[in-house]
Design a protein around this motif. Structure first.
Motif, PDB file in Angstrom:
ATOM      1  N   THR A 199      33.263  -7.956  20.116  1.00 33.80           N
ATOM      2  CA  THR A 199      32.040  -8.552  19.574  1.00 33.80           C
ATOM      3  C   THR A 199      32.096 -10.073  19.617  1.00 33.80           C
ATOM      4  O   THR A 199      31.124 -10.736  20.002  1.00 33.80           O
ATOM      5  CB  THR A 199      31.802  -8.085  18.131  1.00 33.80           C
ATOM      6  N   MET A 200      33.251 -10.638  19.227  1.00 36.39           N
ATOM      7  CA  MET A 200      33.393 -12.101  19.274  1.00 36.39           C
ATOM      8  C   MET A 200      33.290 -12.617  20.696  1.00 36.39           C
ATOM      9  O   MET A 200      32.621 -13.628  20.963  1.00 36.39           O
ATOM     10  CB  MET A 200      34.724 -12.513  18.633  1.00 36.39           C
ATOM     11  N   ALA A 201      33.933 -11.926  21.638  1.00 41.90           N
ATOM     12  CA  ALA A 201      33.874 -12.333  23.046  1.00 41.90           C
ATOM     13  C   ALA A 201      32.452 -12.223  23.571  1.00 41.90           C
ATOM     14  O   ALA A 201      31.971 -13.102  24.308  1.00 41.90           O
ATOM     15  CB  ALA A 201      34.820 -11.473  23.870  1.00 41.90           C
ATOM     16  N   LEU A 202      31.764 -11.160  23.196  1.00 41.30           N
ATOM     17  CA  LEU A 202      30.397 -10.947  23.662  1.00 41.30           C
ATOM     18  C   LEU A 202      29.466 -12.054  23.193  1.00 41.30           C
ATOM     19  O   LEU A 202      28.696 -12.616  23.986  1.00 41.30           O
ATOM     20  CB  LEU A 202      29.894  -9.592  23.156  1.00 41.30           C
ATOM     21  N   HIS A 203      29.534 -12.394  21.922  1.00 43.21           N
ATOM     22  CA  HIS A 203      28.644 -13.433  21.393  1.00 43.21           C
ATOM     23  C   HIS A 203      29.005 -14.806  21.951  1.00 43.21           C
ATOM     24  O   HIS A 203      28.126 -15.659  22.117  1.00 43.21           O
ATOM     25  CB  HIS A 203      28.681 -13.428  19.863  1.00 43.21           C
ATOM     26  N   PHE A 204      30.275 -15.030  22.266  1.00 39.30           N
ATOM     27  CA  PHE A 204      30.671 -16.274  22.913  1.00 39.30           C
ATOM     28  C   PHE A 204      30.043 -16.370  24.308  1.00 39.30           C
ATOM     29  O   PHE A 204      29.497 -17.416  24.684  1.00 39.30           O
ATOM     30  CB  PHE A 204      32.195 -16.350  23.030  1.00 39.30           C
ATOM     31  N   VAL A 205      30.094 -15.269  25.061  1.00 42.01           N
ATOM     32  CA  VAL A 205      29.520 -15.248  26.415  1.00 42.01           C
ATOM     33  C   VAL A 205      28.014 -15.439  26.357  1.00 42.01           C
ATOM     34  O   VAL A 205      27.439 -16.221  27.135  1.00 42.01           O
ATOM     35  CB  VAL A 205      29.875 -13.921  27.124  1.00 42.01           C
ATOM     36  N   VAL A 206      27.343 -14.736  25.450  1.00 40.01           N
ATOM     37  CA  VAL A 206      25.883 -14.837  25.331  1.00 40.01           C
ATOM     38  C   VAL A 206      25.482 -16.255  24.935  1.00 40.01           C
ATOM     39  O   VAL A 206      24.542 -16.834  25.501  1.00 40.01           O
ATOM     40  CB  VAL A 206      25.347 -13.816  24.316  1.00 40.01           C
ATOM     41  N   ALA A 207      26.182 -16.840  23.959  1.00 34.55           N
ATOM     42  CA  ALA A 207      25.869 -18.206  23.517  1.00 34.55           C
ATOM     43  C   ALA A 207      26.054 -19.209  24.659  1.00 34.55           C
ATOM     44  O   ALA A 207      25.242 -20.129  24.841  1.00 34.55           O
ATOM     45  CB  ALA A 207      26.748 -18.595  22.327  1.00 34.55           C
ATOM     46  N   ARG A 208      27.109 -19.030  25.442  1.00 36.13           N
ATOM     47  CA  ARG A 208      27.352 -19.935  26.567  1.00 36.13           C
ATOM     48  C   ARG A 208      26.264 -19.800  27.627  1.00 36.13           C
ATOM     49  O   ARG A 208      25.798 -20.808  28.186  1.00 36.13           O
ATOM     50  CB  ARG A 208      28.719 -19.644  27.174  1.00 36.13           C
TER      51      ARG A 208
END
Length: 218
Positions: free
Chosen positions: A200-209
């Motif tokens: 989840t943390m990795a996913l939201h980091f990718v989406v935010a970027r």
């Protein structure tokens, strides 16, 4: 041998291999098998989570318009539904995400398979402070609850008014379940929760970027 039996035997064989042949012992074998299977299903789970994340962000962005429609057509439910459907279509949304639903169902055999295999293993096997992996352990149950909370806390898109309930209720359920079933299953739940939290943390980091870079539009 039917497909379900083959799948259960595959999971059992994986756990046995990691436990005996590799020499991890049952406790570490359960954790390693869980992480291995979660990585194996990552293309599916990531796709489901990504679609869900985009949908959540679109819904959050549409909240003012959704509330406006609700207020404007509160006495005209047929008109409200028509306007709501049009708004969803305009933003590429649907009331039910069929692809995510099917992808989510594809992961069900993992959950049921691990439950079926691990529910009766570990009699007399020690792991860390746990004297018997076939019996529930209070501290391990609390850790299962804590990792369930962690898995939910790292999702920033949960609406604030329901955030507390969304964290507390599943965590309490996880503790109750862990106190009812064996410690081997609790280890599986803990490992799976931690994997989900990292994903989840990795996913939201990718989406935010991607949002900052302009390659993704909400």
């Amino acid at each position: 041998m039917n497909l379900w039996t083959f799948w259960l035997d595959t999971i059992q064989g994986l756990v046995n291999t990691l436990s005996s042949d590799v020499g991890l012992g049952l406790g570490l074998a359960v954790i390693a098998a869980t992480l291995f299977l979660r990585v194996l299903l990552l293309p599916i789970s990531w796709s489901v989570a990504y679609r869900g994340c985009i949908r959540q962000k679109k819904m959050m962005k549409l909240q003012p318009e959704l509330q406006h429609l609700k207020d404007k057509y509160s006495t005209k439910p047929d008109v409200y539904m028509r306007q709501l459907t049009e708004l969803y279509r305009k933003h590429g949304l649907s009331f039910v995400d069929g692809k995510s639903l099917l992808s989510g169902l594809a992961q069900t055999p993992l959950l049921l398979g691990m439950f079926q295999v691990l529910r009766n293993v570990g009699d007399g096997v020690r792991f860390l402070w746990i004297p018997n992996l076939l019996r529930p352990d209070t501290l391990l149950a609390l850790i299962a609850g804590a990792t369930t909370a962690l898995m939910i806390v790292v999702n920033p898109d949960i609406p604030e008014p329901m955030r507390l309930l969304a964290i507390v209720i599943p965590s309490v359920i996880a503790i109750v379940m862990a106190l009812k079933f064996c410690s081997a299953l609790s280890l599986y739940w803990i490992a799976s929760n931690c994997f989900s939290a990292v994903q989840t943390m990795a996913l939201h980091f990718v989406v935010a970027r991607r949002l900052r870079a302009g390659t993704l539009k909400i």
